[in-house]
Write a protein that holds these residues in place. Structure first.
Motif, PDB file in Angstrom:
ATOM      1  N   GLY A   1     -18.472  13.416  10.920  1.00  0.00           N
ATOM      2  CA  GLY A   1     -19.239  14.116   9.776  1.00  0.00           C
ATOM      3  C   GLY A   1     -18.053  14.793   8.913  1.00  0.00           C
ATOM      4  O   GLY A   1     -16.990  14.167   8.918  1.00  0.00           O
ATOM      5  N   TYR A   2     -18.910  15.474   7.805  1.00  0.00           N
ATOM      6  CA  TYR A   2     -18.225  16.059   6.893  1.00  0.00           C
ATOM      7  C   TYR A   2     -17.236  14.958   5.936  1.00  0.00           C
ATOM      8  O   TYR A   2     -15.807  15.220   5.600  1.00  0.00           O
ATOM      9  CB  TYR A   2     -17.138  17.177   7.580  1.00  0.00           C
ATOM     10  N   GLY A   3     -17.699  13.850   5.650  1.00  0.00           N
ATOM     11  CA  GLY A   3     -17.193  12.865   4.800  1.00  0.00           C
ATOM     12  C   GLY A   3     -16.269  11.881   5.184  1.00  0.00           C
ATOM     13  O   GLY A   3     -15.798  10.916   4.679  1.00  0.00           O
ATOM     14  N   ARG A   4     -15.963  11.972   6.788  1.00  0.00           N
ATOM     15  CA  ARG A   4     -14.854  11.377   7.323  1.00  0.00           C
ATOM     16  C   ARG A   4     -15.410   9.791   7.282  1.00  0.00           C
ATOM     17  O   ARG A   4     -14.069   8.896   7.102  1.00  0.00           O
ATOM     18  CB  ARG A   4     -14.787  11.735   8.710  1.00  0.00           C
ATOM     19  N   SER A   5     -16.483   9.500   7.317  1.00  0.00           N
ATOM     20  CA  SER A   5     -17.177   8.002   7.347  1.00  0.00           C
ATOM     21  C   SER A   5     -17.248   7.416   5.811  1.00  0.00           C
ATOM     22  O   SER A   5     -17.383   6.120   5.697  1.00  0.00           O
ATOM     23  CB  SER A   5     -18.450   7.765   8.079  1.00  0.00           C
ATOM     24  N   GLY A   6     -17.205   8.293   4.822  1.00  0.00           N
ATOM     25  CA  GLY A   6     -17.266   7.725   3.473  1.00  0.00           C
ATOM     26  C   GLY A   6     -18.661   8.178   3.163  1.00  0.00           C
ATOM     27  O   GLY A   6     -19.141   8.168   1.878  1.00  0.00           O
TER      28      GLY A   6
ATOM     29  N   ASP B   1     -15.435  10.509  -1.954  1.00  0.00           N
ATOM     30  CA  ASP B   1     -14.871   9.386  -2.823  1.00  0.00           C
ATOM     31  C   ASP B   1     -13.529   9.048  -2.401  1.00  0.00           C
ATOM     32  O   ASP B   1     -13.146   7.495  -2.420  1.00  0.00           O
ATOM     33  CB  ASP B   1     -14.924   9.542  -4.374  1.00  0.00           C
ATOM     34  N   ASN B   2     -12.548   9.757  -2.090  1.00  0.00           N
ATOM     35  CA  ASN B   2     -11.415   9.341  -1.964  1.00  0.00           C
ATOM     36  C   ASN B   2     -11.320   8.883  -0.493  1.00  0.00           C
ATOM     37  O   ASN B   2     -10.443   7.860  -0.461  1.00  0.00           O
ATOM     38  CB  ASN B   2     -10.189  10.574  -1.823  1.00  0.00           C
ATOM     39  N   VAL B   3     -12.114   9.047   0.236  1.00  0.00           N
ATOM     40  CA  VAL B   3     -12.131   8.474   1.528  1.00  0.00           C
ATOM     41  C   VAL B   3     -12.405   7.223   1.527  1.00  0.00           C
ATOM     42  O   VAL B   3     -11.944   6.329   2.086  1.00  0.00           O
ATOM     43  CB  VAL B   3     -13.172   9.209   2.548  1.00  0.00           C
ATOM     44  N   ARG B   4     -13.312   6.683   0.802  1.00  0.00           N
ATOM     45  CA  ARG B   4     -13.814   5.398   0.625  1.00  0.00           C
ATOM     46  C   ARG B   4     -12.777   4.510  -0.223  1.00  0.00           C
ATOM     47  O   ARG B   4     -12.460   3.385   0.346  1.00  0.00           O
ATOM     48  CB  ARG B   4     -15.078   5.273  -0.256  1.00  0.00           C
TER      49      ARG B   4
ATOM     50  N   LEU C   1     -12.276   7.007   6.881  1.00  0.00           N
ATOM     51  CA  LEU C   1     -10.892   7.364   7.608  1.00  0.00           C
ATOM     52  C   LEU C   1     -11.027   7.874   8.856  1.00  0.00           C
ATOM     53  O   LEU C   1     -10.555   8.733   9.391  1.00  0.00           O
ATOM     54  CB  LEU C   1     -10.305   8.515   6.795  1.00  0.00           C
ATOM     55  N   MET C   2     -12.167   7.190   9.684  1.00  0.00           N
ATOM     56  CA  MET C   2     -12.237   7.392  11.065  1.00  0.00           C
ATOM     57  C   MET C   2     -12.262   6.020  11.650  1.00  0.00           C
ATOM     58  O   MET C   2     -13.086   5.149  11.726  1.00  0.00           O
ATOM     59  CB  MET C   2     -13.641   7.895  11.529  1.00  0.00           C
TER      60      MET C   2
END
Length: 378
Positions: A213-218, A289-292, A316-317
């Motif tokens: 969670g918390y954006g880690r998957s995009g 957005d940066n994760v993607r 970023l997982m």
């Protein structure tokens, strides 16, 4: 007095950190591509995070949940805004394991049943019910085995349907993306069928988003890649950027009552200030957005390594799958290339869980270090 020796430890003593960098007692700089099991979301020692904690502890760090705490309300509103769950309620606790304990307890209160469906290679924590639904007998004590749990293959909806048809299933608990298990995940078809089965039979669907969670998957939560809405969502790791905090998001179908759930330290002023600063930073710096963006760049760079058989995960997982045990590779990366990475139950998988704020330069540094480490691996 000695420390109880339960952790295998690398002989490194971090003394300070900033962003995706860590420095040890000898002032050696390291690239952190593991984030302490995916805990560091917005980067080490982020100025907004440090300011929020410092300012809060100078006023009040803790009082119990018997008084009004406006920061809890602020945290709930910001979570609703960024997660896309405005109708859900928030219960705060201290860790991922505690989040899953409360999720399972709430499910059992709701339908009066006790049997749980979990999945092979799952990891949900080390407390009593949480470890009982974790697929690792080595960390499950006899006292934990009193829970009624069945472990099923991931993506086998037929086996889930067969178990639910028996009429005694309380809940299904599943990770958005398996972490410790090795970065496997349910397909969209599986998740959607799982939700339909649970709804049809009054079985509670619990999504463990503690690491994913918390954006880690995009996306804010990994299950949002599949277009479903679970009944309960558990959160922790990246939620506090290193400060101990956890929680569950609870569907409107559940009715709260005094004493139903409770905690001494959960939702304290300091934890809420830390968690709120994380959400505000994720929003302000557009970190999802940066994760993607960084995911695409990272995966593109991994194509130059013939030793990598597969890149698993989302955002970023990530997991880099080799055809050999990666334990020696990890040692070379940390001791010779000064890069932190992680392992998994899948021994040939190198786990990558950097801060969500990494740059292309950080990935370039990792690429150089990985090339060096692989070249000298015997």
């Amino acid at each position: 007095m000695n420390l109880f020796n339960v952790y295998p430890i690398y002989n490194i003593t971090p003394t300070r950190a900033m962003g995706a960098k860590v420095w040890d007692a000898n002032n050696q700089e390291y690239l952190d591509f593991y984030g302490g099991h995916g805990v560091i979301s917005i980067g080490h020692s982020h100025t907004a995070y440090v300011s929020a904690i410092t300012g809060q502890v100078q006023k009040i760090g803790f009082y119990s949940n018997s008084i009004v705490n406006p920061i809890q309300e602020q945290l709930a509103q910001k979570t609703a805004q960024l997660s896309g769950y405005p109708d859900y309620s928030l219960f705060l606790c201290n860790s991922g394991a505690e989040a899953n304990e409360n999720a399972l307890k709430l499910a059992s209160f709701h339908n009066g049943k006790s049997r749980i469906i979990a999945f092979q290679k799952a990891f949900h924590g080390r407390t009593s019910a949480a470890v009982a639904v974790t697929d690792n007998p080595a960390i499950t004590a006899p006292v934990n085995n009193k829970h009624e749990v069945v472990f099923l293959p991931l993506n086998d909806i037929g086996s889930v349907a067969d178990e639910i048809a028996k009429g005694d299933v309380c809940a299904v608990i599943i990770e958005g993306i398996q972490g410790v298990g090795g970065l496997d995940e349910g397909t969209t078809a599986f998740f959607q069928a799982l939700q339909q089965l649970c709804k049809a039979h009054n079985v509670i669907l619990i999504l463990d988003e503690i690491q994913s969670g918390y954006g880690r998957s995009g996306k804010f939560f990994a299950h949002q890649h599949h277009g479903i809405q679970p009944d309960i969502i558990s959160m922790a790791k990246g939620m506090g950027n290193g400060f101990p905090v956890g929680g569950i998001l609870i569907s409107p179908r559940f009715k709260a009552s005094y004493g139903l759930l409770g905690t001494t330290f959960g939702g304290n002023h300091l934890a809420c200030a830390a968690a709120l600063s994380v959400l505000e930073t994720i929003e302000k710096e557009a970190l999802i957005d940066n994760v993607r963006l960084q995911h695409d760049y990272f995966c593109d760079q991994m194509q130059q390594f013939p030793e990598i058989k597969k890149v698993k995960g989302r955002g970023l997982m990530l997991g880099l799958e080799f055809n050999f045990d990666v334990s020696e590779l990890r040692k070379k990366l940390i001791y010779e290339e000064y890069i932190f990475t992680g392992n998994a139950a899948q021994k040939n998988l190198l786990r990558i869980l950097p801060p969500l704020s990494i740059t292309k330069d950080d990935t370039d540094y990792f690429v150089k270090g990985l090339k060096n480490a692989l070249a000298t691996l015997t």
